[in-house]
Design a protein around this motif. Structure first.
Motif, PDB file in Angstrom:
ATOM      1  N   LYS A  80       0.860  -1.290  -0.050  1.00 25.55           N
ATOM      2  CA  LYS A  80      -0.231   0.024   0.020  1.00 25.55           C
ATOM      3  C   LYS A  80       1.097   1.199   0.294  1.00 25.55           C
ATOM      4  CE  LYS A  80      -4.613   1.058   1.597  1.00 25.55           C
ATOM      5  NZ  LYS A  80      -5.776   0.299   2.273  1.00 25.55           N
ATOM      6  N   CYS A  81       1.813   1.269   0.991  1.00 28.27           N
ATOM      7  CA  CYS A  81       2.756   2.727   1.041  1.00 28.27           C
ATOM      8  C   CYS A  81       4.076   2.148   0.381  1.00 28.27           C
ATOM      9  CB  CYS A  81       2.867   2.890   2.468  1.00 28.27           C
ATOM     10  SG  CYS A  81       3.692   1.681   3.352  1.00 28.27           S
ATOM     11  N   LYS A  82       4.450   1.119  -0.145  1.00 29.68           N
ATOM     12  CA  LYS A  82       5.517   0.988  -0.700  1.00 29.68           C
ATOM     13  C   LYS A  82       6.628   1.028   0.261  1.00 29.68           C
ATOM     14  CE  LYS A  82       3.549  -0.120  -4.554  1.00 29.68           C
ATOM     15  NZ  LYS A  82       3.200  -1.477  -4.952  1.00 29.68           N
ATOM     16  N   LYS A 122       6.976   2.998   3.042  1.00 35.06           N
ATOM     17  CA  LYS A 122       7.049   4.314   3.599  1.00 35.06           C
ATOM     18  C   LYS A 122       6.476   4.067   5.018  1.00 35.06           C
ATOM     19  CE  LYS A 122       6.865   6.976  -0.640  1.00 35.06           C
ATOM     20  NZ  LYS A 122       5.817   6.185  -1.220  1.00 35.06           N
ATOM     21  N   GLY A 123       5.538   3.180   5.180  1.00 35.03           N
ATOM     22  CA  GLY A 123       4.890   3.242   6.592  1.00 35.03           C
ATOM     23  C   GLY A 123       3.530   3.952   6.452  1.00 35.03           C
ATOM     24  N   CYS A 124       2.407   3.243   6.614  1.00 32.24           N
ATOM     25  CA  CYS A 124       1.188   3.495   6.779  1.00 32.24           C
ATOM     26  C   CYS A 124       0.282   2.625   7.803  1.00 32.24           C
ATOM     27  CB  CYS A 124       0.469   3.326   5.263  1.00 32.24           C
ATOM     28  SG  CYS A 124       0.214   1.520   4.973  1.00 32.24           S
ATOM     29  N   LEU A 167      -1.833   0.283   7.462  1.00 29.41           N
ATOM     30  CA  LEU A 167      -2.019  -1.203   6.989  1.00 29.41           C
ATOM     31  C   LEU A 167      -0.765  -1.963   7.616  1.00 29.41           C
ATOM     32  CD1 LEU A 167      -3.514  -3.197   5.524  1.00 29.41           C
ATOM     33  CD2 LEU A 167      -1.859  -2.751   3.744  1.00 29.41           C
ATOM     34  N   CYS A 168       0.512  -1.219   7.702  1.00 26.93           N
ATOM     35  CA  CYS A 168       1.878  -2.086   7.991  1.00 26.93           C
ATOM     36  C   CYS A 168       1.941  -1.497   9.461  1.00 26.93           C
ATOM     37  CB  CYS A 168       2.668  -2.016   7.137  1.00 26.93           C
ATOM     38  SG  CYS A 168       3.255  -0.074   6.780  1.00 26.93           S
ATOM     39  N   LYS A 169       1.281  -0.817   9.935  1.00 29.95           N
ATOM     40  CA  LYS A 169       1.609  -0.094  11.478  1.00 29.95           C
ATOM     41  C   LYS A 169       2.839   0.507  11.409  1.00 29.95           C
ATOM     42  CE  LYS A 169      -0.808  -3.686  13.953  1.00 29.95           C
ATOM     43  NZ  LYS A 169      -0.570  -5.092  13.668  1.00 29.95           N
TER      44      LYS A 169
HETATM   45 ZN   LIG Z   1       2.154   0.368   4.623  1.00 26.79          ZN
END
Ligand SMILES: [Zn+2]
Lengths: 332, 795
Positions: A258-260, A262-264, A266-268
């Motif tokens: 989703k964020c490639k 970068k951190g979002c 979804l990936c906490k």
């Molecule tokens: Zn993410």
């Protein structure tokens, strides 16, 4: 030329006089088919004086077009179908399309991708003996997973499989290496259910045993798989871990699609998604099924299908998959 | 396992701070230490100093306030104080202007008309205790003007690590420190101490007798006399607090401290309570009673290892002491135990008693039997220091068979084969050395590795290979993909059939569901197959395994109906479980369920509900999509949960493929459903037979025109359409290419006990155009037959 103009009038009148759809079609054959009168007139161009040829050709062309137009007009006059104005804003008639369950959609994806990579699909029983679930997989007697109360036993020494890993043993027992299989299926744990755990869940087991299979190839294989599933720029990460049935072992993270990375949310915010476990098949496991672990090596992995589905479809509560609320299912 | 950076600092010269903590956590993960949580603890006392109260006068305008003069070194501040215990001469913590006390910043102000330029603090205001009864009074020896940060300032990172269940060595600071030092390229320093022993000998006071040397290979004890049991000093309490332990008294705290430091659990007994000056290690007797130190009564079995004195048991070995054997405030002589117990035995105790302690957690994974002296001396030394005890000389050590380091060979060629890439020999040797594995070269391929007893997890070559790649770094493993070696594909016919079935059912407009295998027994009883019971279910909703897919679909239908989902058209293909002649059997099965509204009302259509012909249509279309064979649909062998009057079974020759129709009202009632339910069920094994026996050939299509004729027949009310249809097929033979019922009529125009069926028949020949005459002859033959053979009337 005058002869031609007279002919033109006669032909058009004749077509106009058709009394039915069928008669109009007969007129078309009479004048415009390969041997039709108008078609044949074209052959006469050669006999006309060079200075008149151009005009003759033009008149003839016009005749053919007018005749065709008239025939189509007559046909539509006699046609049984009539065009009419309708309300285009009324909704279309219902047809229901049917749907697959989201978990099975993921399972189908896995099968397709791994099939292309040369993996066949294997399956095994869900009620298994301790041998296939624990002993053959080098699970020490004290391992926490072996606690009787943590598994769903149905008889002494018979329980619902806690991992699909048992299919590894079943597969290797039956034949001779090489083996390259995936085994998607259900597994069970006697666990209180919450938003991330259910007592029944689905896994996809993978196994490749051959001469020269290595840890680096395992990493390459999983990377290939996730690049197909999540896109070409996906990268994966191995974290060391301990599983009794593989050594060396790793937990697999995939860069967040989703964020490639970068951190979002979804990936906490970590940029990574935890996706499963893997490792080199433990020599003891190979020996347990009578494979020479010096000659053959192998890798195995296990992916959580619910986890993949939750990530792909943005589902936050794993229990939704087994509620089977049609309003939920019809969104996929 | 919690690692406090302040504590770790004692052994490793490496600063953990805000700027490197994230990277360290990431690198720990790559070294197999997952971090569950990092806590940053910071106590900063900016603008706080140590002061001395030099004058106390009552506040003129308030009874409970005191006007103080406080010397803070470079000046004397007027401070208004509300505490009852403030007195001239006290050394106290002072918050000066700019200091933050809780959410409040100190500044010069007037309190009831008197100037105040600071605040004398209570323990809770400094976050050092819960005490708010009065101001905190400090040791007089502390110099006036000392910044409070020098006394109480703190910055600590507490890293909560998840240690995998095969690693015991990392459950102590020194063991973890070995890995941390390797990771950061720093040195690990063992604590240094010098033990001062008195003349009396431990051996003269304690005898050790091990009756089961397999369960207890080593038992060490040491006596320390004249100990003062009291509160531990701040530094010790701070360390225990950081790892989540509650300080109790200096003796217990030291045993805990040393356990966390070395990873080796120890136990302290009150020597006065040990009868006969004797320690006996033995298995419990069956039904032996034991009361734990937290006052729980246990009845033991004969697998449990006990520590006893001459008369009674005093501890569950490696797990917990007994109620009256431990150290209390009045203890003077302490017997310290440092032992090594067999892993399996401790697991047995834990499993049986379900008691999990910091001690059992370590013994269960296996600790180092050979560090017992170090552990003992370290603890004894601290007790001597903090408890002012007399350490008796020597250790009573029962260790009949020394456990030696293992030698495990590692082949470099094998390492490369498993990993798929090469790690250099030097790299392996060097990283092994840093974590305590010494290597010698045996030949050009083989390294002989000495595995110390603190790494019981390493026993085989593969363990060393894993160690090599772990230390090399998982992030550096290359990703190799071979152009796929082609293998004979493994056929999995059942799996393929399941997928075909799912596709056909989906194409019929049905929604796929996946339901749990576990169900409530009360539902299983309705279905014919003998269900399988689950032994320790979490709840009654999952005490059995489903013996029918219809069961699952009914539960799902019920849920959806209650949620007002009015169209329910679902299926599942999955496993059912049952006893077949006492053998647990699992087979794949499919079921479809229809109930409720088929179509909502719309501008061109009335609302309609599902009926028998919908499920029949599904069954027919499904089967037609799988095979060109004509199957028979008969009222025979209908399962009991169906309504016999509205159900049929499908047969291929003599083999039953499945059944479909309306479920009985009792069935629906059990699931609390009031509306009609229509189901179709079949076993995948039957579908497999169907597919095996069917090859779709492309039928030749006739070039000659088709003639369509209708015929209406008046029949008795109970006559079946299929009887007439079959009769017509037989009469006409090959020229009849299709026949279907296109109308059914019951009503005013015919008598009540009759109904009328209209059949539409298609006639077609492969070799000629059928003429009117031929058709007429055929029709007459049909009509004649229907009248004379079946006694029917033609309308
Ligand atoms: Zn993410």
């Amino acid at each position: 030329m005058t002869g031609l103009l007279e002919k033109k009038k006669r032909i058009l009148d004749d077509i106009s006089a058709s009394a039915s759809f069928e008669e109009t079609e007969e007129k078309r054959i009479k004048y415009l088919s390969k041997k039709g009168e108008i078609t044949l007139l074209f052959e006469q161009i050669k006999t006309v004086l060079p200075e008149n040829r151009k005009e003759f050709g033009q008149v003839l062309n016009r005749l053919r077009n007018q005749a065709l137009e008239l025939i189509n007009e007559m046909k539509s006059k006699y046609s049984e179908v009539k065009s009419e104005k309708i309300d285009l804003t009324l909704p279309g008639r219902n047809t229901s399309a049917g749907r697959y369950h989201p978990l099975n959609m993921i399972k189908d994806d896995l099968k397709k991708i791994f099939n292309k990579m040369g993996f066949s699909v294997a399956s095994g029983p869900e009620v298994e003996t301790e041998y296939y679930i624990f002993d053959a997989l080098n699970m020490p007697s004290w391992h926490p997973a072996r606690k009787v109360t943590d598994s769903l036993y149905v008889e002494k020494d018979k329980l619902l499989r806690t991992e699909t890993s048992s299919v590894q043993i079943r597969t290797m027992e039956k034949g001779k290496p090489p083996f390259r299989i995936i085994a998607p299926g259900r597994a069970y744990r006697n666990e209180k259910e919450n938003a991330t755990h259910t007592a029944m869940f689905s896994q996809c087991e993978g196994l490749y045993v051959n001469k020269g299979v290595s840890f680096a190839e395992l990493k390459g294989t999983l990377k290939e798989f996730f690049r197909t599933l999540y896109g070409k720029d996906t990268i994966i990460r191995f974290r060391p871990h301990y599983f009794p049935f593989t050594e060396p072992s790793a937990e697999v993270d995939v860069s967040c699609f989703k964020c490639k990375g970068k951190g979002c949310p979804l990936c906490k915010m970590s940029g990574w998604l935890e996706i499963g476990g893997c490792g080199m098949v433990h020599p003891i496991v190979l020996e347990n099924v009578g494979i020479d672990s010096e000659e053959y090596t192998g890798f195995a992995f296990g992916l959580g299908i619910e986890r993949l589905a939750m990530l792909k479809f943005g589902v936050n509560d794993i229990r939704d998959f087994f509620e089977n609320d049609l309003r939920f299912l019809e969104q996929f | 396992m919690k690692i406090s950076s302040n504590w770790l600092k004692q052994y490793i010269d490496f600063e953990i701070n805000s700027s490197n903590i994230d990277e360290l956590v990431y690198r720990l993960v790559l070294l197999r230490f997952e971090t569950e949580n990092v806590q940053h603890i910071k106590r900063d006392y900016e603008n706080f100093v140590v002061g001395k109260v030099i004058e106390c006068v009552k506040h003129p305008n308030a009874d409970k306030l005191t006007l103080c003069k406080v010397d803070v070194g470079n000046e004397i501040l007027p401070v208004v104080c509300g505490a009852p215990n403030v007195e001239t001469g006290q050394t106290v913590p002072v918050a000066m202007n700019g200091a933050k006390v809780k959410d409040f910043t100190i500044k010069t102000s007037k309190i009831r008309g008197e100037e105040s330029r600071g605040m004398i603090c209570a323990g809770d205001e400094l976050g050092l205790s819960d005490n708010h009864d009065g101001i905190m009074v400090l040791d007089e020896a502390i110099k006036i003007g000392t910044p409070l940060n020098e006394l109480f300032g703190l910055e600590d990172f507490v890293i909560e690590l998840e240690v995998t269940s095969n690693r015991s060595d990392s459950l102590g600071y020194l063991g973890f420190g070995r890995e941390f030092a390797f990771m950061t390229g720093s040195e690990l320093n063992y604590p240094e101490f010098k033990i001062a022993e008195c003349e009396e000998k431990t051996d003269d006071f304690v005898k050790i007798e091990i009756l089961d040397t397999k369960a207890c290979p080593r038992y060490c004890a040491r006596l320390i006399k004249d100990v003062k049991v009291k509160e531990s000093p701040e530094w010790l309490k701070e360390k225990l607090n950081a790892v989540g332990l509650r300080p109790i008294n200096n003796i217990v705290d030291i045993t805990n401290f040393v356990m966390f430091e070395t990873g080796h659990p120890l136990h302290a007994f009150d020597f006065k309570n040990i009868a006969g000056q004797k320690i006996v290690v033995r298995k419990a007797e069956k039904h032996e009673k034991f009361t734990t130190l937290d006052n729980k009564e246990l009845e033991l079995n004969d697998k449990i290892l006990m520590i006893c004195d001459d008369e009674k048991s005093i501890a569950l070995a490696g797990v917990m002491g007994s109620l009256h054997s431990g150290v209390t405030d009045i203890t003077t002589d302490v017997l310290l135990e440092v032992a090594y117990f067999n892993l399996a035995g401790i697991r047995e105790t834990v499993k049986y008693t379900n008691i999990h302690t910091d001690s059992s957690k370590r013994f269960e994974r296996g600790i180092d039997p050979n560090d017992a002296e170090f552990v003992m001396n370290r603890a004894a030394c601290l007790i001597g220091e903090l408890g002012e005890g007399k350490i008796l000389s020597g250790i009573a050590d029962a260790y009949p068979l020394k456990i030696k380091n293992k030698i495990v060979n590692l082949r470099l060629s094998r390492t490369e084969k498993i990993l798929g890439f090469r790690i250099s020999e030097d790299n392996i040797i060097e990283s092994f050395r840093k974590i305590g594995l010494e290597t010698t070269k045996k030949d050009s391929d083989i390294l002989s590795v000495t595995v110390p007893t603190f790494r019981p997890d390493i026993t085989k070559e593969i363990d060393l290979i894993e160690e090599a790649v772990r230390l090399y770094g998982y992030d550096k493993i290359p990703e190799i993909t071979y152009s796929t070696v082609s293998l004979e594909p493994n056929e999995n016919i059942e799996e393929e059939i399941i997928d075909t079935v799912r596709e056909k059912l989906k194409n019929l407009g049905l929604v796929e569901t996946l339901n749990k295998s576990m169900v409530d027994k009360k539902y299983c009883l309705l279905f014919e197959k003998k269900p399988v019971r689950i032994e320790h279910p979490l709840n009654d909703e999952m005490n059995h395994l489903r013996n029918s897919i219809i069961l699952s679909l009914l539960q799902t239908a019920d849920k959806n109906i209650r949620r007002k989902n009015e169209i329910v058209n679902i299926f599942e293909v999955g496993k059912i479980f049952f006893y077949n002649e006492e053998q647990i059997t699992e087979t794949n099965s499919l079921a479809v369920l229809l109930t409720g509204i088929r179509r909502f009302q719309s501008w061109n259509e009335k609302e309609s509900v599902y009926d028998f012909y919908d499920i029949k249509g599904i069954a027919e279309s499904f089967i037609k999509s799988l095979t060109p064979k004509v199957l028979s649909y008969v009222s025979q062998d209908i399962p009991c949960y169906f309504d016999k009057d509205q159900s049929l079974s499908v047969y291929l020759d003599n083999m039953k493929i499945g059944s479909f129709g309306a479920l009985s009202l009792e069935t629906a009632g059990l699931f609390n459903i009031k509306q009609r339910i229509f189901c179709f069920e079949a076993d995948i094994s039957g579908i497999e037979v169907l597919l095996q026996k069917s090859e779709f050939g492309i039928k030749d299509l006739s070039k000659y025109p088709k003639v369509v004729k209708d015929i209406s027949v008046l029949t008795g009310i109970n006559e079946k359409a299929s009887t007439i249809e079959n009769f017509i097929r037989k009469t006409v033979g090959g020229l009849l290419t299709d026949i279907a019922v296109v109308d059914q009529y019951k009503g005013e125009q015919i008598s009540k006990d009759k109904k009328s069926y209209t059949f539409r028949m298609s006639f077609q020949s492969f070799d000629r155009t059928l003429n009117e005459k031929e058709i007429e002859i055929l029709l007459n033959k049909i009509i004649h037959g229907l009248k004379n053979d079946l006694n029917l009337e033609i309308r």
